[in-house]
Scaffold this motif. Structure first.
Motif, PDB file in Angstrom:
ATOM      1  N   LEU B 161      18.472  -3.784   3.537  1.00 27.11           N
ATOM      2  CA  LEU B 161      19.413  -3.795   4.655  1.00 27.11           C
ATOM      3  C   LEU B 161      20.788  -3.262   4.277  1.00 27.11           C
ATOM      4  N   VAL B 162      20.868  -2.705   3.062  1.00 27.73           N
ATOM      5  CA  VAL B 162      22.190  -2.291   2.594  1.00 27.73           C
ATOM      6  C   VAL B 162      22.760  -1.168   3.459  1.00 27.73           C
ATOM      7  N   SER B 163      21.849  -0.425   4.084  1.00 24.05           N
ATOM      8  CA  SER B 163      22.333   0.728   4.850  1.00 24.05           C
ATOM      9  C   SER B 163      22.665   0.380   6.296  1.00 24.05           C
ATOM     10  N   LEU B 164      22.549  -0.878   6.634  1.00 22.10           N
ATOM     11  CA  LEU B 164      22.851  -1.276   8.022  1.00 22.10           C
ATOM     12  C   LEU B 164      24.351  -1.122   8.270  1.00 22.10           C
ATOM     13  N   PHE B 165      24.677  -0.296   9.204  1.00 28.27           N
ATOM     14  CA  PHE B 165      26.107  -0.091   9.475  1.00 28.27           C
ATOM     15  C   PHE B 165      26.344  -0.096  10.981  1.00 28.27           C
ATOM     16  N   ARG B 166      27.584  -0.316  11.328  1.00 28.06           N
ATOM     17  CA  ARG B 166      27.921  -0.427  12.732  1.00 28.06           C
ATOM     18  C   ARG B 166      28.839   0.707  13.121  1.00 28.06           C
ATOM     19  N   LYS B 167      28.521   1.252  14.219  1.00 24.24           N
ATOM     20  CA  LYS B 167      29.453   2.247  14.757  1.00 24.24           C
ATOM     21  C   LYS B 167      29.581   1.989  16.240  1.00 24.24           C
TER      22      LYS B 167
END
Lengths: 484, 298, 734
Positions: B161-167
């Motif tokens: 889940l390290v690549s989970l990002f919010r935009k």
């Protein structure tokens, strides 16, 4: 989705083994450290405990069990008994500290075993008296310990009174009592017939009609001294036997376990008067020894001289004599001759009649021509190697054990000492069994040859030494001494 | 150690020795003048034999320590430890004349009893537990490396889940590509704000604490059934391509559960040794002291 | 390789006036080589594919242009005037050809840092050697200003890009000989050179430091910086220069000899001393420098009785259904039925002595096969010999000429012995064998290559000369290994005796080494059994026995979850460490015992995959077909008992660990004390001694000095067992 492992979750041997630090087992695990820690903690706790006991000079934790009741007051002072003895000298330190005989003997005067001289080796005290068994009586020893030797005595020089093969008390395990056997062989010195005396109405000297009871003649030793005997004197009023001792303890020296030796003065005199002459009303005092017998002529002479002085007329009377050879002798006219004659007649009468009535007499001896009386051999204790207490058997009638034959044939000598079969009738088991009386060796026999006349034993310890309170006590007593 | 038919010879021999000792004891107890006592010759023989057996049993740990020694296979030693160690108990009782004594001897008897009881309990545990662990812990690892393995698991979960990002109002996540063009091929998946939030929350609040905390027996995810429904719920929240990530997380949590379970089983399987071994050690020390003092005061 | 197609027309060519007949497709270079005509070459080595980039081997074929001999194959010339004319006429050493070569050399020397590192150290830089021969040491062309630099990042290999002539030998060696594919060509023009993994420094690339590239390098571009410490108990280590002067080492790279300094020692033997006795195992071969050596063979044919420590594999291989005696590891009664004979010596049984003189190699078969010696060697006179380790012999054998000599010797002398030593063939007459000699073919099978498949039509009978042949049978779960045939055994006859179809697949066992076979054509075989009915009867008997065993085995395996079993490769294992998880209390005693037995380093990890209620612990399973044996220095090798061990010569390259599919080999750091020389080699100056850590690969050696592996011996709970794959299969059945 389910069957295919998602992502890299597939497990291979190489991946599984590759994820570890290969030195993980070195330097111990938490578990092994805990284990080691517990080991050390417990060891320390134990050592502190033991060390504390050591510091407090308490060694009771090493004790194999609590000591007997008698020893319990110095039970925590191991060194009183456990000492190193080398050639009889108490040593300090040293590894072996067994309870030596010397330690026992410093308080107890325990005479050697009967046959000490003939035994190869005397067993140590502790081999029979086992301590640390709790509050038991140390003196109480099991039969097996006696039997371990007495079942098969091999020693040649042994006392003939000691049986070589005793295996118990039941049946033929124990031989017949030696005194009983001895009685069977030898005729009695006193001629006495219980049949003739008992169960009939007899006349006393006072002309009273009596029926003799056992207790009229036989009483415990303790009762012998201070109470009068029914037939001691003619004019004595009938008396009740003294109340029994409050304590029922059966002890060797309570003087209630043995019966008195019947004696003439106390038992026979009530009926059997020792008349020696028809003129003299006096009776003779029963001689108690051969010396007394030898003194008899003098006594007789005295008595006759007194009589003739008071009764000079007696000289004139014709003596009626049954002595044939003296019939022809003329009647004495002077008192001396009369006395002489009378004494001779009395001696003859006693020797041929009065004494012989009961005693076995040996042929005349000595200048006086008086007979020698055979010793009665009466002893309060018949069984020399064993004890018997009448006191303990007080509930049993005398006749139960002392059976005499009711035959009127007075020629049959009586043997009233009961044999072993009599004892075995009751004493046929351990006390734990109902219907059986105890029959252990120590009920009758003793190991140590106790001498009632033994000397006073030199004491060794102070109370402080034994109880371990010495320090405080010593200081208190020493201080004033020092100040002085 | 599984106690199976191969122990038969040991059992029979031990029973035979016990019967022999019992006969000897009965003969001596009833024949001996003063009854049974530790200080008598038969008593000393019983005591000595018992102590030697205890020493032998304790020597197992030395033998384990120096596994290079070729002094007989460890299996043989272990069997000897079990059976002869057990035999020492009646022998010591015969030595003591079936009593507990007092003072030091009482302490000794007490310790011996505890040692024997824990030993028997341990043998029972070792008989039943391994099979249970085998059955119930599928993904077992080395107990002492559980921390490390657990860390690996946490990292692995993190990496999913390290690549989970919010935009803005959307979340993005790189997931392994369905079509593997190369080993690390990934695709970007767009998640709605709600599902992204939920995913992040589930991970931060539940999964991460569970994975980072060893022995979280009370945690929701430790319950297999509840964990299953937890992940089923999570799966419905995310779009299809993210599901392999959820599967991965679930698999990681399953493995973590196995680790926790293994820890627990392992501790049960071995804790008795913490009592058994130190007490046995103490028993030998005090037993030696007892022997010395008893012979001294013989 | 091309062992099929026996009918091939041959071509005739004339090289420098010498008429030669060779099979079609032979290169001019090989044709010349087999007839002793030297052609200089830089970019070609005998074991790798020729590419013809250096152009040093140019020859005049009287065609439009000069041809590179190493790649020019000889074909039948359809346009030749007369049939008796040669198909090709070649000049290898004419003035023009020499001039062309000189020019090439001058061009190369222009860029070459003369003398290069190689020339300085070992004096065998091939380029400078040739340049000297052709008088091109001083180049008329301007020296290149730009230097391509050095790469010193590898702990054992120094890369001097300036000396590289782009011959690609290292590239091909890395790819073809070692399957590593680390080195490639990179850059253009002046910047062209070799590179490791897309241009990483060598030390941080995926290079495993196997050293193959530097053995291949003709110049000083790749040289060794350290030497492996080989330990011999006796003998004086030889200087590299001395060795290179010997004929036998002519084709061996000085880098290799220098890197393996100490793998060859010089020893003196007094007359009458024994080199080795029959039945002893050893891992060295001998090369005679001076003196004569008598070879004895004491065992009569077909009456081989082994003494203790003789290891053969027959018992392991054949007695699959009989449990191996668990507690005995050494001194097993091997019940040998075959004898391997060291090549190159006639040892007929009626004259049991042969003699070898200077320049001869002996004991090499045993060394390479890890087999007990089949002969006894004793010094006939005082001798000086070189004793060498297996990796040296391996390197020698790469040379085709060397190999062909061995083959020739084998055919003329040893074949008869080989046949007659086997009880089956003991009745063959000498005349027949001599007749057979010209008919048989010696074939070399690449590692893992299939010789024939189940169901193929049988056309030949084979004897195993060297290596192992794996016999497998296909079944539902995968391939099931039926047997491993060691050197000396024979196969292929059941089909010839029966219905003509092979009943099992036979392949070269190893990933490690080639297998040498003797192929006897089907007709010859049939002729043989017609002439010698006794041989027929014997073969039939052996065949029947095998059939019975197979049937039993197939009946046995039907209960076992075979797919999982085969999937994990368990059947290949000679010694699996299995833990019965029903018994195992996870006490880790096995791990501690392992570490205790191996200086505190465990060679066992108590984790792995499960099969049923067994854990296959991670510890070397001593595969019969090990993938790990790719050691550059021969440190990992198999013992007489086929156990895989790693000895102290390990350089820690980790290639074996990487290759092991089960993670059974681990690299550990060891504390060592380095002394003067080694320190100097590492460039650490003059310090006397220095503590250092050295990485070494470790794997289970089954505690081979002990009777039973420590892990099993130390298991208190009867959980750990060492079993072969077959035994494990039987355990699962229960």
């Amino acid at each position: 989705m389910a069957e295919q492992p998602p992502l890299r979750r597939a497990r291979t041997a190489k991946w599984l083994s590759g994820r570890y630090d290969l030195n993980y087992f070195k330097g111990g695990t938490g578990f092994s450290r805990w284990r080691l820690g517990f080991c050390l903690i417990l060891a320390v706790v134990a050592l502190v405990w033991l060390g504390g006991e050591l510091a407090a000079k308490r060694q009771t934790i090493y004790s194999a069990g609590s000591v007997s009741a008698a020893h319990s007051f110095f039970g925590s002072r191991c060194e009183v008994c456990h000492t190193t003895m080398i050639k009889g000298v108490r040593q300090v330190g040293g590894f072996s500290q067994t309870a030596s005989d010397e330690a026992c003997l410093s308080c107890h005067q325990a005479p050697d075993h009967h046959s000490q001289g003939t035994q190869p080796q005397s067993p140590s005290c502790s081999s029979c008296h086992v301590e640390h068994q709790g509050p038991v009586r140390l003196a109480h020893v099991q039969d097996a310990q006696c039997l371990s030797c007495h079942s098969d005595l091999k020693e040649q020089k042994r006392d003939t009174l000691i049986a070589a093969h005793v295996r118990g008390f039941e049946g033929s395990q124990h031989p017949e009592f030696a005194p009983v056997l001895k009685r069977l062989d030898t005729p009695p010195a006193i001629i006495f017939h219980h049949v003739a005396h008992m169960g009939k109405s007899l006349k006393t000297l006072n002309q009273d009609l009596v029926a003799l009871q056992c207790a009229d003649c036989h009483r415990p030793l303790a009762a012998a001294g201070h109470s009068d005997w029914k037939y001691r004197q003619i004019d004595l009023p009938s008396e009740t036997t003294p109340a029994p001792d409050a304590s029922h303890r059966v002890r060797p020296d309570s003087r209630r376990e043995l019966m008195t030796m019947p004696s003439y003065t106390q038992q026979c005199a009530g009926c059997h008067d020792l008349k020696f002459d028809s003129l003299v009303a006096d009776s003779l005092k029963h001689p108690e020894s051969q010396k007394d017998v030898l003194a008899l002529p003098g006594i007789l002479q005295q008595k006759f001289q007194d009589y003739i002085r008071r009764h000079p007329e007696a000289l004139r009377e014709t003596p009626q004599t049954r002595i044939p050879e003296q019939n022809s002798t003329p009647a004495p006219r002077d008192p001396d001759t009369w006395v002489q004659l009378r004494v001779a007649r009395a001696e003859h009468f006693l020797g041929q009649n009065t004494c012989k009535y009961c005693h076995q007499l040996e042929p005349m001896s000595g200048a006086a021509g008086l007979p020698r009386v055979k010793e009665s051999g009466f002893k309060p204790r018949q069984m020399v190697n064993a004890v018997f207490s009448h006191e303990a058997h007080i509930s049993v009638t005398c006749e139960s054990c002392h059976v005499f034959s009711h035959s009127d044939n007075l020629q049959v000598t009586e043997k009233l000492l009961p044999g072993i079969a009599t004892c075995q009738a009751c004493h046929n088991g351990t006390p734990a069994q109902e219907g059986k009386a105890e029959n252990g060796c120590f009920l009758c026999h003793q190991y140590h040859k106790w001498d009632p006349q033994r000397e006073m034993f030199p004491s060794k310890y102070t109370i402080e030494q034994l109880t371990g309170t010495s320090r405080a006590a010593d200081k208190q007593t020493e201080k004033p001494a020092g100040e002085k | 150690m599984h106690i199976d038919r191969s122990h038969r010879a040991w059992v029979l021999w031990t029973a035979a020795l016990f019967m022999l000792a019992l006969c000897g004891y009965l003969l001596y107890a009833f024949r001996f003048q003063n009854g049974p006592s530790g200080g008598s010759v038969p008593g000393l023989i019983f005591g000595g034999a018992g102590y030697i057996l205890m020493l032998y049993a304790a020597f197992l740990s030395v033998r384990k320590k120096f596994s290079r020694w070729r002094i007989g296979r460890a299996t043989t030693w272990m069997r000897g430890h079990l059976w002869l160690g057990l035999l020492s108990y009646p022998l010591i009782f015969f030595h003591a004349g079936l009593s507990f004594g007092h003072g030091l001897t009482f302490a000794l008897m007490l310790i011996l009893s505890v040692v024997i009881v824990t030993g028997v309990a341990g043998a029972a545990l070792q008989h039943y537990m391994p099979r249970m662990i085998t059955e119930r812990v599928g993904r077992e690892t080395i107990y002492y490396q559980i921390d490390r393995v657990q860390q690996d698991l946490a990292h692995e979960a993190d990496s999913l889940l390290v690549s989970l990002f919010r935009k803005d109002t959307q979340y993005g996540l790189l997931v392994p590509a369905a079509e593997k063009t190369h080993a690390n091929a990934t695709t970007l998946v767009v998640l709605s704000e709600y599902s992204g939030d939920q995913l992040r929350k589930a991970y931060e609040d539940n999964i991460k604490p569970y994975l980072s905390h060893r022995g979280a027996y009370r945690h929701t995810l430790h319950d297999a059934r509840r964990a299953k429904s937890f992940f089923a719920d999570l799966r419905t929240l995310v779009p299809e391509p993210v599901r392999p990530v959820i599967d991965g997380l679930e698999s990681i949590c399953d493995e973590k559960r196995d680790l926790d379970r293994q820890s627990r089983f392992h501790r049960i399987l071995h804790f008795w040794l913490l009592v058994h071994v130190p007490l046995a050690f103490l028993l030998l020390v005090l037993g030696g002291i007892h022997a010395v003092m008893a012979l001294r005061y013989g | 390789m091309s062992h099929t197609g026996t009918e091939q027309t041959e071509v005739r060519l004339v090289i420098d006036g010498q008429s030669i007949t060779v099979p079609i497709g032979t290169t001019i270079f090989d044709a010349a080589r087999t007839h002793g005509i030297p052609i200089p070459v830089l970019c070609h080595q005998q074991d790798i594919t020729p590419v013809g980039v250096c152009r040093m081997c140019v020859v005049d074929t009287h065609e439009r242009a000069y041809a590179a001999a190493c790649i020019r194959k000889v074909e039948p010339n359809a346009r030749k005037a007369k049939p008796e004319d040669p198909d090709l006429v070649v000049e290898t050493n004419s003035e023009n050809v020499r001039a062309a070569r000189k020019t090439l050399l001058e061009l190369m020397m222009a860029d070459h840092p003369t003398p290069c590192v190689r020339q300085q150290q070992k004096k065998d830089c091939e380029l400078e050697g040739l340049a000297a021969e052709y008088g091109a040491t001083t180049s008329p062309y301007p020296h290149r200003e730009l230097t391509r630099g050095r790469d010193t990042t590898s702990p054992i290999i120094l890369v001097d890009h300036a000396a590289c002539i782009l011959c690609d030998r290292c590239v091909r060696a890395c790819a073809e000989l070692r399957d590593n594919f680390v080195i490639a060509r990179q850059g253009k023009g002046y910047n062209a050179g070799i590179a490791f993994d897309l241009g990483k420094p060598m030390g941080s690339s995926s290079c495993v430091s196997c050293g193959e590239c530097m053995y291949s390098c003709p110049t000083g571009a790749l040289t060794n910086t350290v030497s492996v410490k080989h330990e011999f108990k006796t003998g004086t280590p030889c200087e590299t220069a001395d060795l290179m002067a010997l004929d036998v080492f002519q084709h061996v790279s000085g880098n290799f000899l220098d890197f393996n300094k100490g793998a060859v020692v010089k020893r003196h033997f007094k007359k009458g001393e024994f080199f080795f006795r029959e039945g002893e195992g050893s891992s060295t071969a001998f090369y005679i420098l001076e003196g004569l050596v008598d070879m004895y063979i004491s065992t009569q044919q077909a009456h081989v009785h082994t003494e203790e420590q003789r290891g053969t594999f027959s018992s392991r291989m054949r007695s699959k259904l009989v449990n191996r005696h668990q507690h005995r590891r050494q001194g097993e009664d091997m019940g040998r039925t075959h004898v391997v004979v060291d090549g190159g010596l006639e040892l007929p049984c009626d004259q049991p002595e042969g003699q070898r003189g200077p320049g001869a190699l002996f004991g090499e078969m045993s060394c390479m096969n890890a087999h007990p010696h089949s002969t006894t060697a004793r010094a006939a006179t005082d001798c000086v010999v070189l004793e060498m380790r297996r990796n040296i012999v391996d390197m020698l054998r790469r040379n085709k000429t060397f190999r062909e000599n061995l083959d020739e010797l084998y055919l003329t002398h040893t074949l008869e012995l080989h046949l007659r030593k086997s009880p089956v063939f003991s009745s063959l007459t000498r005349e027949f064998i001599q007749a057979l000699r010209s008919k048989v073919r010696l074939v070399r099978i690449a590692p893992g290559e299939i010789i024939f498949k189940q169901g193929d039509l049988a056309d030949a009978f084979y004897l195993v000369r060297r290596g192992f042949v794996k016999v497998t049978e296909s079944c539902a779960g995968g391939d099931l290994v039926l047997a491993y045939l060691p050197a000396g055994s024979h196969f292929g006859e059941p089909a010839l005796l029966g219905d003509g179809k092979h009943m099992a697949t036979c392949s070269a066992l190893d990933n490690v080494d080639h297998v040498d076979l003797v192929r006897i054509a089907g007709e010859d075989f049939k002729e043989m059994i017609r002439l010698f009915p006794q041989v027929h009867a014997e073969l039939q008997k052996v065949h029947d026995e095998h059939m019975r065993e197979n049937q039993k085995r197939m009946a046995n395996i039907s209960d076992v979850p075979l797919a999982e079993f085969l999937h994990q490769g368990l059947v290949e294992a000679q010694s699996l460490l299995v833990l019965n998880l029903d018994n195992c209390t996870r006490c880790d005693q096995c791990v501690k015992a392992c570490a205790d037995a191996h200086d505190g380093v465990t060679r066992l990890v108590r984790d792995g995959l499960r099969v049923d209620n067994f854990l296959i612990a991670t510890s070397c399973r001593h595969c019969r077909d090990p993938l790990c044996m790719v050691c550059p220095v021969g440190a990992i090798h198999r013992q007489v008992t086929l156990d895989v061990t790693i000895d102290d010569t390990c350089i820690g390259c980790g290639e074996c660990a990487q290759n092991c599919p089960y993670g059974n080999i681990n690299l550990h750091e060891f504390e060592v004390t380095l002394h003067g020389e080694e320190l100097a080699a590492l460039g650490a100056g003059q310090a006397h001694a220095k503590k250092a850590t050295v990485r070494k690969a470790t794997s289970c050696n089954l505690c081979n000095e002990l009777k039973e592996p420590s892990c099993v011996y130390a298991c208190p709970h009867d959980a750990a067992h060492r079993v072969t794959g077959e035994e494990f299969r039987d355990m699962l059945k229960k």
